[in-house]
Write a protein that holds these residues in place. Sequence first.
Motif, PDB file in Angstrom:
ATOM      1  N   MET A   1     -30.437 -26.204  12.693  1.00 21.79           N
ATOM      2  CA  MET A   1     -30.658 -26.684  11.345  1.00 21.79           C
ATOM      3  C   MET A   1     -29.487 -26.254  10.457  1.00 21.79           C
ATOM      4  SD  MET A   1     -34.068 -27.730  10.236  1.00 21.79           S
ATOM      5  CE  MET A   1     -34.995 -26.587   9.265  1.00 21.79           C
ATOM      6  N   ALA A   2     -29.210 -27.092   9.484  1.00 23.04           N
ATOM      7  CA  ALA A   2     -28.190 -26.797   8.492  1.00 23.04           C
ATOM      8  C   ALA A   2     -28.828 -26.912   7.115  1.00 23.04           C
ATOM      9  CB  ALA A   2     -27.031 -27.778   8.628  1.00 23.04           C
ATOM     10  N   ALA A   3     -28.222 -26.270   6.138  1.00 20.89           N
ATOM     11  CA  ALA A   3     -28.730 -26.330   4.769  1.00 20.89           C
ATOM     12  C   ALA A   3     -27.578 -26.613   3.816  1.00 20.89           C
ATOM     13  CB  ALA A   3     -29.421 -25.026   4.401  1.00 20.89           C
ATOM     14  N   ILE A   4     -27.848 -27.467   2.834  1.00 17.70           N
ATOM     15  CA  ILE A   4     -26.839 -27.848   1.850  1.00 17.70           C
ATOM     16  C   ILE A   4     -27.458 -27.877   0.460  1.00 17.70           C
ATOM     17  CG2 ILE A   4     -25.436 -29.218   3.451  1.00 17.70           C
ATOM     18  CD1 ILE A   4     -26.847 -31.727   2.165  1.00 17.70           C
ATOM     19  N   SER A   5     -26.582 -27.810  -0.532  1.00 14.65           N
ATOM     20  CA  SER A   5     -26.996 -28.096  -1.897  1.00 14.65           C
ATOM     21  C   SER A   5     -26.168 -29.274  -2.384  1.00 14.65           C
ATOM     22  CB  SER A   5     -26.806 -26.885  -2.809  1.00 14.65           C
ATOM     23  OG  SER A   5     -25.435 -26.627  -3.019  1.00 14.65           O
ATOM     24  N   LEU A   6     -26.777 -30.065  -3.247  1.00 16.87           N
ATOM     25  CA  LEU A   6     -26.088 -31.192  -3.862  1.00 16.87           C
ATOM     26  C   LEU A   6     -26.315 -31.115  -5.365  1.00 16.87           C
ATOM     27  CD1 LEU A   6     -27.812 -32.480  -1.184  1.00 16.87           C
ATOM     28  CD2 LEU A   6     -26.185 -34.273  -1.664  1.00 16.87           C
ATOM     29  N   GLU A   7     -25.241 -31.214  -6.131  1.00 14.00           N
ATOM     30  CA  GLU A   7     -25.329 -31.361  -7.572  1.00 14.00           C
ATOM     31  C   GLU A   7     -24.987 -32.821  -7.835  1.00 14.00           C
ATOM     32  OE1 GLU A   7     -23.216 -28.230  -9.818  1.00 14.00           O
ATOM     33  OE2 GLU A   7     -22.961 -27.322  -7.822  1.00 14.00           O
ATOM     34  N   VAL A   8     -25.939 -33.549  -8.419  1.00 15.99           N
ATOM     35  CA  VAL A   8     -25.802 -34.995  -8.556  1.00 15.99           C
ATOM     36  C   VAL A   8     -25.664 -35.345 -10.036  1.00 15.99           C
ATOM     37  CG1 VAL A   8     -26.784 -37.231  -7.952  1.00 15.99           C
ATOM     38  CG2 VAL A   8     -27.275 -35.230  -6.518  1.00 15.99           C
ATOM     39  N   TYR A   9     -24.607 -36.098 -10.370  1.00 17.77           N
ATOM     40  CA  TYR A   9     -24.311 -36.480 -11.752  1.00 17.77           C
ATOM     41  C   TYR A   9     -24.310 -38.001 -11.882  1.00 17.77           C
ATOM     42  CZ  TYR A   9     -22.814 -31.646 -12.108  1.00 17.77           C
ATOM     43  OH  TYR A   9     -22.794 -30.280 -12.088  1.00 17.77           O
ATOM     44  N   GLY A  10     -24.684 -38.474 -13.034  1.00 11.95           N
ATOM     45  CA  GLY A  10     -24.742 -39.903 -13.328  1.00 11.95           C
ATOM     46  C   GLY A  10     -26.000 -40.181 -14.124  1.00 11.95           C
ATOM     47  N   ILE A  11     -26.604 -41.318 -13.898  1.00  8.76           N
ATOM     48  CA  ILE A  11     -27.895 -41.631 -14.517  1.00  8.76           C
ATOM     49  C   ILE A  11     -28.954 -41.205 -13.508  1.00  8.76           C
ATOM     50  CG2 ILE A  11     -29.377 -43.446 -15.456  1.00  8.76           C
ATOM     51  CD1 ILE A  11     -26.799 -45.001 -16.108  1.00  8.76           C
ATOM     52  N   VAL A  12     -29.357 -39.929 -13.608  1.00  8.16           N
ATOM     53  CA  VAL A  12     -30.238 -39.339 -12.601  1.00  8.16           C
ATOM     54  C   VAL A  12     -31.463 -38.658 -13.194  1.00  8.16           C
ATOM     55  CG1 VAL A  12     -28.437 -39.127 -10.838  1.00  8.16           C
ATOM     56  CG2 VAL A  12     -28.762 -37.272 -12.488  1.00  8.16           C
ATOM     57  N   GLN A  13     -31.626 -38.723 -14.500  1.00 12.40           N
ATOM     58  CA  GLN A  13     -32.831 -38.183 -15.126  1.00 12.40           C
ATOM     59  C   GLN A  13     -33.520 -39.287 -15.913  1.00 12.40           C
ATOM     60  OE1 GLN A  13     -32.629 -34.458 -17.199  1.00 12.40           O
ATOM     61  NE2 GLN A  13     -31.418 -33.483 -15.601  1.00 12.40           N
ATOM     62  N   GLY A  14     -34.852 -39.289 -15.864  1.00 11.02           N
ATOM     63  CA  GLY A  14     -35.633 -40.289 -16.589  1.00 11.02           C
ATOM     64  C   GLY A  14     -35.704 -41.633 -15.889  1.00 11.02           C
ATOM     65  N   VAL A  15     -35.316 -41.675 -14.609  1.00 10.26           N
ATOM     66  CA  VAL A  15     -35.305 -42.941 -13.864  1.00 10.26           C
ATOM     67  C   VAL A  15     -36.057 -42.840 -12.532  1.00 10.26           C
ATOM     68  CG1 VAL A  15     -33.174 -43.824 -14.920  1.00 10.26           C
ATOM     69  CG2 VAL A  15     -33.023 -42.397 -12.866  1.00 10.26           C
ATOM     70  N   GLY A  16     -36.815 -41.759 -12.345  1.00  7.42           N
ATOM     71  CA  GLY A  16     -37.558 -41.570 -11.098  1.00  7.42           C
ATOM     72  C   GLY A  16     -36.731 -41.028  -9.952  1.00  7.42           C
ATOM     73  N   PHE A  17     -35.588 -40.452 -10.258  1.00  8.42           N
ATOM     74  CA  PHE A  17     -34.668 -39.993  -9.216  1.00  8.42           C
ATOM     75  C   PHE A  17     -35.281 -38.907  -8.347  1.00  8.42           C
ATOM     76  CE2 PHE A  17     -31.019 -37.865  -7.366  1.00  8.42           C
ATOM     77  CZ  PHE A  17     -30.150 -38.899  -7.094  1.00  8.42           C
ATOM     78  N   ARG A  18     -35.932 -37.925  -8.970  1.00  8.84           N
ATOM     79  CA  ARG A  18     -36.507 -36.826  -8.174  1.00  8.84           C
ATOM     80  C   ARG A  18     -37.584 -37.328  -7.219  1.00  8.84           C
ATOM     81  NH1 ARG A  18     -38.775 -32.834 -12.221  1.00  8.84           N
ATOM     82  NH2 ARG A  18     -39.043 -34.780 -13.341  1.00  8.84           N
ATOM     83  N   TYR A  19     -38.415 -38.224  -7.692  1.00  9.92           N
ATOM     84  CA  TYR A  19     -39.525 -38.702  -6.856  1.00  9.92           C
ATOM     85  C   TYR A  19     -39.037 -39.594  -5.715  1.00  9.92           C
ATOM     86  CZ  TYR A  19     -42.029 -36.519 -10.542  1.00  9.92           C
ATOM     87  OH  TYR A  19     -42.476 -35.579 -11.430  1.00  9.92           O
ATOM     88  N   THR A  20     -38.036 -40.416  -5.981  1.00 12.03           N
ATOM     89  CA  THR A  20     -37.498 -41.240  -4.898  1.00 12.03           C
ATOM     90  C   THR A  20     -36.661 -40.391  -3.936  1.00 12.03           C
ATOM     91  OG1 THR A  20     -35.694 -41.978  -6.348  1.00 12.03           O
ATOM     92  CG2 THR A  20     -37.608 -43.439  -6.132  1.00 12.03           C
ATOM     93  N   THR A  21     -36.070 -39.295  -4.435  1.00 13.21           N
ATOM     94  CA  THR A  21     -35.383 -38.353  -3.558  1.00 13.21           C
ATOM     95  C   THR A  21     -36.383 -37.720  -2.598  1.00 13.21           C
ATOM     96  OG1 THR A  21     -33.602 -37.899  -5.129  1.00 13.21           O
ATOM     97  CG2 THR A  21     -34.061 -36.193  -3.483  1.00 13.21           C
ATOM     98  N   LYS A  22     -37.549 -37.336  -3.123  1.00 11.16           N
ATOM     99  CA  LYS A  22     -38.598 -36.776  -2.262  1.00 11.16           C
ATOM    100  C   LYS A  22     -39.040 -37.807  -1.223  1.00 11.16           C
ATOM    101  CE  LYS A  22     -43.268 -34.887  -2.061  1.00 11.16           C
ATOM    102  NZ  LYS A  22     -43.066 -34.549  -0.682  1.00 11.16           N
TER     103      LYS A  22
END
Length: 91
Positions: A1-22
Amino acid sequence: MAAISLEVYGIVQGVGFRYTTKMLADQIGIVGKVENRNDGSVYIEAQGDSEKLSAFIDGIKASPTPAGRVDRVILNSIPETNYTRFNVTYL
């Protein structure tokens, strides 16, 4: 297994991004977390095998939500943790 972090910039809040990421993570078989940041970005920790992580990263870069737009992703390796599922967290 590997682990990563991603910092995502753009139009990513208020558009359902977290839920579709899940949804994307659950579909691929990734564990970790996603959360909004105060600066308007989204922070993700993801863990899985290399092939699944690669597919997950591609999905994030393409924006998992049609209402969003990803302009930039900062990717880092992180130590593995004991995630058992993918969680949406809140500020």
